[in-house]
Scaffold this motif. Structure first.
Motif, PDB file in Angstrom:
ATOM      1  N   PRO A   3       0.827  -1.210   0.000  1.00 21.28           N
ATOM      2  CA  PRO A   3       0.000   0.000   0.000  1.00 21.28           C
ATOM      3  C   PRO A   3       0.861   1.259   0.000  1.00 21.28           C
ATOM      4  N   ARG A   4       0.344   2.290  -0.612  1.00 23.73           N
ATOM      5  CA  ARG A   4       1.050   3.576  -0.679  1.00 23.73           C
ATOM      6  C   ARG A   4       1.370   4.071   0.733  1.00 23.73           C
ATOM      7  N   GLY A   5       2.616   4.496   0.928  1.00 21.95           N
ATOM      8  CA  GLY A   5       3.038   5.015   2.219  1.00 21.95           C
ATOM      9  C   GLY A   5       3.479   3.940   3.200  1.00 21.95           C
ATOM     10  N   PHE A   6       3.441   2.674   2.793  1.00 19.23           N
ATOM     11  CA  PHE A   6       3.873   1.575   3.659  1.00 19.23           C
ATOM     12  C   PHE A   6       5.188   1.002   3.157  1.00 19.23           C
ATOM     13  N   ARG A   7       5.944   0.424   4.056  1.00 19.57           N
ATOM     14  CA  ARG A   7       7.207  -0.224   3.699  1.00 19.57           C
ATOM     15  C   ARG A   7       7.239  -1.627   4.305  1.00 19.57           C
ATOM     16  N   GLU A  29       2.971   8.453  13.954  1.00 14.97           N
ATOM     17  CA  GLU A  29       2.285   9.564  14.608  1.00 14.97           C
ATOM     18  C   GLU A  29       2.419   9.369  16.115  1.00 14.97           C
ATOM     19  N   ASN A  30       2.824  10.405  16.825  1.00 17.46           N
ATOM     20  CA  ASN A  30       3.024  10.317  18.277  1.00 17.46           C
ATOM     21  C   ASN A  30       3.872   9.107  18.662  1.00 17.46           C
ATOM     22  N   GLY A  31       4.880   8.820  17.839  1.00 19.50           N
ATOM     23  CA  GLY A  31       5.807   7.725  18.123  1.00 19.50           C
ATOM     24  C   GLY A  31       5.337   6.336  17.742  1.00 19.50           C
ATOM     25  N   PHE A  32       4.131   6.215  17.154  1.00 17.97           N
ATOM     26  CA  PHE A  32       3.621   4.893  16.793  1.00 17.97           C
ATOM     27  C   PHE A  32       3.442   4.789  15.287  1.00 17.97           C
ATOM     28  N   ALA A  33       4.003   3.727  14.696  1.00 23.08           N
ATOM     29  CA  ALA A  33       3.850   3.488  13.253  1.00 23.08           C
ATOM     30  C   ALA A  33       2.671   2.553  13.009  1.00 23.08           C
ATOM     31  N   VAL A  34       1.698   3.023  12.241  1.00 18.64           N
ATOM     32  CA  VAL A  34       0.585   2.169  11.844  1.00 18.64           C
ATOM     33  C   VAL A  34       1.185   0.944  11.157  1.00 18.64           C
ATOM     34  N   ASN A  35       0.589  -0.247  11.380  1.00 23.83           N
ATOM     35  CA  ASN A  35       1.185  -1.444  10.787  1.00 23.83           C
ATOM     36  C   ASN A  35       0.151  -2.515  10.488  1.00 23.83           C
ATOM     37  N   ILE A  36       0.560  -3.398   9.587  1.00 24.81           N
ATOM     38  CA  ILE A  36      -0.234  -4.569   9.214  1.00 24.81           C
ATOM     39  C   ILE A  36       0.701  -5.758   9.326  1.00 24.81           C
ATOM     40  N   ASN A  37       0.247  -6.808  10.022  1.00 22.22           N
ATOM     41  CA  ASN A  37       1.076  -8.013  10.085  1.00 22.22           C
ATOM     42  C   ASN A  37       0.229  -9.244   9.831  1.00 22.22           C
ATOM     43  N   VAL A  38       0.899 -10.294   9.396  1.00 23.94           N
ATOM     44  CA  VAL A  38       0.229 -11.556   9.096  1.00 23.94           C
ATOM     45  C   VAL A  38       0.944 -12.675   9.847  1.00 23.94           C
ATOM     46  N   VAL A  39       0.150 -13.466  10.558  1.00 23.51           N
ATOM     47  CA  VAL A  39       0.649 -14.651  11.249  1.00 23.51           C
ATOM     48  C   VAL A  39      -0.075 -15.846  10.648  1.00 23.51           C
ATOM     49  N   ARG A  40       0.659 -16.938  10.441  1.00 21.56           N
ATOM     50  CA  ARG A  40       0.081 -18.146   9.847  1.00 21.56           C
ATOM     51  C   ARG A  40       0.334 -19.323  10.772  1.00 21.56           C
ATOM     52  N   THR A  75     -14.227 -11.881   2.154  1.00 24.91           N
ATOM     53  CA  THR A  75     -13.469 -12.928   1.481  1.00 24.91           C
ATOM     54  C   THR A  75     -12.047 -12.436   1.240  1.00 24.91           C
ATOM     55  N   VAL A  76     -11.129 -13.387   1.224  1.00 27.33           N
ATOM     56  CA  VAL A  76      -9.725 -13.114   0.938  1.00 27.33           C
ATOM     57  C   VAL A  76      -9.334 -14.038  -0.204  1.00 27.33           C
ATOM     58  N   ASP A  77      -9.204 -13.491  -1.402  1.00 25.65           N
ATOM     59  CA  ASP A  77      -8.927 -14.255  -2.621  1.00 25.65           C
ATOM     60  C   ASP A  77      -9.836 -15.483  -2.724  1.00 25.65           C
ATOM     61  N   LEU A 129      -5.279  -1.625   4.635  1.00 22.73           N
ATOM     62  CA  LEU A 129      -5.681  -3.004   4.914  1.00 22.73           C
ATOM     63  C   LEU A 129      -6.574  -3.519   3.795  1.00 22.73           C
ATOM     64  N   SER A 130      -7.514  -2.712   3.353  1.00 22.70           N
ATOM     65  CA  SER A 130      -8.395  -3.113   2.250  1.00 22.70           C
ATOM     66  C   SER A 130      -7.590  -3.408   0.992  1.00 22.70           C
ATOM     67  N   GLU A 131      -6.585  -2.581   0.709  1.00 22.52           N
ATOM     68  CA  GLU A 131      -5.713  -2.812  -0.455  1.00 22.52           C
ATOM     69  C   GLU A 131      -4.999  -4.149  -0.339  1.00 22.52           C
ATOM     70  N   CYS A 132      -4.454  -4.423   0.838  1.00 22.28           N
ATOM     71  CA  CYS A 132      -3.736  -5.691   1.051  1.00 22.28           C
ATOM     72  C   CYS A 132      -4.650  -6.887   0.824  1.00 22.28           C
ATOM     73  N   LEU A 133      -5.846  -6.824   1.389  1.00 21.90           N
ATOM     74  CA  LEU A 133      -6.774  -7.940   1.256  1.00 21.90           C
ATOM     75  C   LEU A 133      -7.273  -8.084  -0.182  1.00 21.90           C
TER      76      LEU A 133
END
Length: 139
Positions: A3-7, A29-40, A75-77, A129-133
């Motif tokens: 997603p744009r703006g994510f690394r 923002e305020n020391g916290f980086a928004v994030n997305i993680n996946v655990v399997r 749904t996810v794919d 998150l919507s983009e990732c999914l």
């Protein structure tokens, strides 16, 4: 798709209790980086409903999560999924707003967690998150 703006911040780890398949970090923002993680994890014959209920039960048992939304379907794919929003306070991070998505594919359960500060940061980056999914493809 990133997603744009994510690394990409996934770091191979061995021996830890939790192995992240994917970690994406966005704006800080305020020391916290928004994030997305996946655990399997292997699920055997469990259903996505069981996976989600077990995850929610564990979050409630931890004592740091509260204000759970109604579970929604998605749904996810092509695979059935469930999502829930909640507020969480674990350790020194302060209050966070999270959305978890649960899905199963080929005997593996996936928990996708989107985490941000409540309010503006959460709303501003939720589309990532919507983009990732939407771009998720099973291999």
């Amino acid at each position: 798709m990133l997603p744009r703006g994510f690394r990409q911040e996934t770091v191979p780890r061995s021996g830890g209790a939790v192995k992240f398949e994917l970690v994406l970090a966005g704006s800080r923002e305020n020391g916290f980086a928004v994030n997305i993680n996946v655990v399997r994890e292997p699920t055997g014959t469990a259903t996505v409903g069981t996976l989600a209920q077990d995850g929610i039960t564990e979050l409630k048992r931890s004592g740091g999560a509260k204000a759970f939304s109604t579970v929604t379907h998605l749904t996810v794919d092509g695979a059935s999924g469930l999502a829930v929003d909640f507020l969480a306070s674990f350790g020194a991070t302060g209050l966070l707003h999270e959305r978890q998505v649960f899905t199963i594919h080929n005997g593996w359960g996936y928990v996708v967690t989107y985490t941000a500060l409540p309010g503006a940061q959460y709303q501003r980056s939720l589309s990532a998150l919507s983009e990732c999914l939407a771009s998720w493809r099973w291999r």
